[in-house]
Design a protein around this motif. Structure first.
Motif, short mmCIF file in Angstrom:
data_model
loop_
_atom_site.label_atom_id
_atom_site.label_comp_id
_atom_site.label_asym_id
_atom_site.label_seq_id
_atom_site.Cartn_x
_atom_site.Cartn_y
_atom_site.Cartn_z
N ALA A 1 1.94 10.63 -4.23
CA ALA A 1 0.57 10.12 -4.22
C ALA A 1 -0.31 10.91 -5.19
N GLY B 1 4.37 -1.70 -6.67
CA GLY B 1 4.77 -0.99 -5.46
C GLY B 1 5.99 -1.61 -4.81
N ASP C 1 0.87 -1.18 0.00
CA ASP C 1 0.00 0.00 0.00
C ASP C 1 0.90 1.23 0.00
N MET C 2 1.00 1.87 -1.15
CA MET C 2 2.02 2.89 -1.34
C MET C 2 1.62 4.27 -0.83
N HIS C 3 0.39 4.38 -0.29
CA HIS C 3 0.00 5.67 0.28
C HIS C 3 -1.16 5.52 1.25
N CYS D 1 -4.23 6.12 -6.37
CA CYS D 1 -5.25 5.96 -5.32
C CYS D 1 -6.63 6.17 -5.93
N ALA E 1 1.95 6.71 -6.52
CA ALA E 1 1.01 5.89 -5.72
C ALA E 1 -0.39 6.23 -6.23
N VAL F 1 8.03 8.76 -3.49
CA VAL F 1 6.70 8.23 -3.81
C VAL F 1 5.72 9.40 -3.79
N GLY G 1 -2.33 2.72 -3.95
CA GLY G 1 -2.47 3.20 -2.58
C GLY G 1 -3.92 3.25 -2.17
N GLN H 1 8.24 10.97 0.60
CA GLN H 1 6.88 10.81 0.07
C GLN H 1 6.14 12.13 0.20
#
Lengths: 435, 435
Positions: free
Chosen positions: B267, B373, B66-68, B291, B289, B265, B318, B225
């Motif tokens: 978002a 990711g 889960d990148m964000h 989302c 990321a 990263v 994310g 990030q």
């Protein structure tokens, strides 16, 4: 047993009008002969001896109306949303039609429909408009199962006399005679489960069949359901099949099945042209079953719901199981809001970055899933005096909020976060059917 | 205890390449010192005495990244997605900022973060990039809790020295000194939980702060990030705050925090202009990321993921908890597919009704949530030889399919229909952490 007089205690949330929620905190709803007699902060003296179902600390909402779903498709939900192998053919060819043909076998139908009805019970839905298959015995069985569980529903034996696969195709004569035999079987059989004529969609039904169904609809006063303008390919196909139309909707309207003579629920309505939009707004017994998840998934499109509402077209929500993968109208409600945001962003705001936000509010989506669809049954979908009592009791304890919240916030959380584990009880027509 | 050599038995599904799934039916995955040694149809002779975790009849997939996500926002997830009362102000003013300010209280932080970590465990996610708050002790506590449970993660103490509310605002000096103190505290403290510099976004961080953070990033070799081009208002605001930019991304790039010197990263990335797109494609340590649920919900927009991938930009998925209401990357994966369909329908197909379908396939979405990711950590997100073993075991028995299905179909159903009840076990870095 049905009690003719009782009360529910809890906090009630409903949308008599789409603009906003009404919350009745820690109150008593008195139900008399299946209908809401009134909501009171204290139980009135006259009712002090009636049975009170105590749902203190719970939220109680109207039961929801799923205006479009295919019960036989529940068995293979969540498959084929993303067909990656072109050799598999279309979703219809690989899944829908082969699986529907299995409902000729009543044992298979019993297994699959029992599972559907059991799981439908564990949702906030209390009534709906359901497609079965072309098979008369299996359709009747589905109606029995629904009636046994206490659901209110319109159910359709599907008509298909062209463009299907062997094993899921009727001759025109068969389709008409089976429909008549089915209506004879079921029309007065169940109190709350009623038949609905269900020409699958124009490509599945010859002109001759459509003409006969329209006549039956009027003669027996049976409402109709079908699919309309779900995809661009489909619309083109309809124009090929019936040259000279100005819009797809005319293919139903010319046979009196577009809300002119009997109620008609049209699923999807994603791509109306001006002619269709105008025709829809003039047909006062027509209702759109808006199926946002299914539409996203199949075509990436969004039905212009705000426009329909503004034009006075009736709108309800539909899961379109298994065009979507869920029976939860809470999820579909959330999808409807997201879809309206995407539609706005990609149309009005695309033209003007400063365009006023014009999206479905949560209360509007809630209204569509309750009183919007409920209009098909009359006074259904809210807790106003005189309305039929469909109610669902939700327990938010599993969501463990760390803060005090307003009722609006508590309800929003339940809509977005709850699942079958949070449904405590369900009432349909003033009778407890679950919990 | 960590076993240095063991095997998992079951059916493995992964995406070494985004184009398609690879299924290894009823096989043995041998794990040696936390990494995949190989997958075998039969357990090789050399391994016949090692411990075998028997997950026959289960599907085993790589853990997801889960990148964000904002861990402090988990406490109020599912609220304020649809603010109907203008007096409440924005979502930030009413929910995000007041709630984040409560993490100054370590008791509240412990209660809320424990709940987050417990619930995160019940998902398919094994690692992620997490925003904490501005508070150093609470951020350290979150890192401890994650490390205790065996998660791998990058965690950021958030930096904010402007445009916040009292109680959630640092002076520039404070923000820098607290960041340095926090790095001293945590940089070498946990094996798998690492710090990430986290300037919230340009409107929250003065130029002086950004300059200092960029220097720290390079000096200490810490990844970064932040948020990029999430909304149209935000982008305009950035242009007002930093006149002369050709794109928002430059506001990070000029301080070496856009994937030039250390990994970054970013978002969202929903609304890149040509300059930004070009800059992103040239910064090889930059990752988007994506989302999708959050973007739909906040602005109705969809990031141009297919375009990013074509240009060689790294992309992961994310949840953006609580811009979305779920920690489930299975759900986010499904949302990513739907969002790509909407984007295609409202852009390419809008221009040309016969445009070739150009949407994310399920395997591409799966790849993004695993190996996409996972690239931030190196060899993570698939079961290829030498990859770190992050694995999640899924049980499909609750979904009760009535038919024989292919592995692809079984996996699609699990992605679309399963929830926390269907997760049987989880391994991170070759160590069982759940089940």
């Amino acid at each position: 047993m049905k009690e003719s007089l009782f009360a529910l205690k809890g906090t009630f949330a409903h949308t008599p009008k789409p603009e906003s929620f009404i919350f009745e905190e820690d109150s008593y709803l008195v139900c008399h002969q299946g209908r809401v007699e009134g909501i009171y902060p204290e139980l009135p003296k006259a009712y002090e001896n009636i049975h009170v179902y105590d749902f203190s600390d719970k939220l109680i909402i109207p039961g929801m109306c799923d205006m479009h779903l295919h019960a036989p498709q529940y068995a293979y939900r969540g498959i084929g949303m993303n067909i990656e192998n072109p050799e598999w053919g279309t979703w219809f060819e690989r899944y829908a039609f082969p699986d529907e043909s299995r409902y000729a076998d009543l044992d298979y139908a019993r297994l699959a429909y029992t599972r559907f009805v059991d799981d439908w019970m564990k949702t906030t839905t209390t009534r709906g408009c359901i497609y079965a298959t072309i098979h008369r015995p299996a359709t009747l069985l589905l109606m029995e199962l629904l009636a046994d569980r206490g659901f209110a529903a319109y159910v359709g034996k599907v008509n298909m006399d062209r463009n299907s696969i062997p094993g899921l195709l009727e001759t025109t004569e068969e389709s008409i005679s089976e429909t008549l035999a089915w209506l004879d079987d079921c029309q007065d059989r169940f109190a709350e489960v009623k038949p609905m004529l269900t020409p699958r969609y124009t490509p599945s039904c010859s002109d001759e069949l459509m003409e006969a169904l329209g006549a039956i609809a009027i003669e027996r006063n049976i409402p109709v359901q079908s699919h309309l303008s779900e995809g661009l390919d489909e619309i083109e196909w309809v124009y090929e099949l019936k040259p000279g139309l100005s819009c797809y909707g005319q293919a139903y309207d010319m046979y009196h099945m577009f809300g002119s003579d009997v109620p008609a629920v049209m699923a999807h309505c994603v791509y109306p042209n001006d002619c269709e939009f105008d025709l829809m707004s003039r047909r006062k017994q027509l209702m759109v079953a808006h199926c946002p998840q299914s539409n996203f998934s199949s075509s990436g499109g969004v039905a212009p719901v705000k426009r329909y509402l503004k034009a006075g077209v009736q709108v309800g929500l539909g899961s379109d199981m298994a065009g979507s993968n869920t029976l939860s109208l809470l999820r579909i409600m959330a999808d409807a809001v997201l879809a309206s945001k995407a539609l706005w962003a990609f149309t009005e705001r695309k033209m003007d970055p400063y365009a006023k936000r014009n999206v479905l509010s949560l209360s509007e989506a809630f209204y569509l899933s309750t009183k919007g669809g409920g209009a098909l049954w009359g006074d259904v979908g809210s807790f106003e005096d005189g309305f039929l009592l469909d109610a669902v009791v939700l327990d938010e304890s599993r969501l463990k909020d760390l803060n005090e919240r307003s009722f609006y916030e508590r309800l929003e959380r339940l809509i977005l976060l709850s699942d079958d584990r949070d449904i405590v009880a369900k009432f349909i027509n003033g009778r407890q059917v679950y919990g």
